[in-house]
Design an enzyme around this catalytic site. Structure first.
Site, PDB file in Angstrom:
ATOM      1  CB  CYS A  94      -0.914  -0.060   1.230  1.00 54.21           C
ATOM      2  SG  CYS A  94      -1.585   1.493   1.784  1.00 54.21           S
ATOM      3  CB  CYS A  97       0.793   1.396   4.152  1.00 58.66           C
ATOM      4  SG  CYS A  97      -0.968   1.047   4.244  1.00 58.66           S
TER       5      CYS A  97
END
Length: 193
Positions: A94, A97
């Site tokens: 991600c 992230c």
């Protein structure tokens, strides 16, 4: 009125009995079928209500999960009873992230002893997370929600998602998207009373 001859009357009586026998056989089949359908519908709705009641959100008592960690043992939310904690759902692939990772690592370094950070990976392997940690050194606790069981209870819809849980085990914040170290610290200070 029509007058029926004896043969026609007899035929009419036979037809009537056959209809009654046919209805009896149909009733014998339909009644159990309806009963099975009713029981199935009741079971379906009961199952839905039970699992729906497990969902938590802001203001609710946090669900006491038990998940595997990096060293192979299990970590429970109740291990942090009496502490204000941060839970962050993430995935190694991600992009937001990855951008948030240095902020989380710094938060864990600066405040993690007093306000623990629990990182929960969504469905990846330990090797994926270990590789992620080579680039993003962190003292946070890393857990694995392989089947998204806990994520569903916490209404996690993506990543990163962050939860602040107060000393009493109440979910105080549920934030979608990346946060900075300062934002996380402001959240935990707000609820550390």
């Amino acid at each position: 009125m029509n007058n029926l001859n004896p043969k026609e009357s007899e035929q009419l009586i036979d037809d009537s009995q056959q209809l009654q026998n046919g209805n009896s056989k149909t009733k014998k089949f339909i009644r159990p079928l309806v009963l099975v359908l009713l029981i199935g519908m009741f079971g379906y709705f009961a199952y839905g209500m039970i699992h729906q009641s497990k969902k938590t959100d802001t203001g609710d008592k946090a669900y006491n999960f038990s998940l595997p960690n990096l060293d192979g043992s299990t970590t429970k939310l109740s291990d942090y009873k009496g502490k204000t904690i941060v839970i962050n759902y993430f995935a190694t692939w991600c992009e937001p992230c990855k951008e948030e990772a240095p902020e989380l690592a710094q938060y864990a370094k600066d405040y993690g002893k007093k306000y623990p950070l629990i990182m929960i990976d969504r469905g990846e392997t330990k090797d994926d997370v270990k590789e992620f940690l080579k680039k993003n050194k962190s003292t946070a606790t890393f857990l694995f929600d392989y089947n998204a069981t806990v994520g569903k209870i916490y209404n996690v819809t993506g990543q990163p998602e962050t939860f602040i849980i107060d000393r009493d085990g109440i979910i105080r914040e549920h934030y979608n998207g990346p946060l900075s170290e300062g934002q996380i610290y402001d959240f935990v200070k707000k609820y550390d009373k």
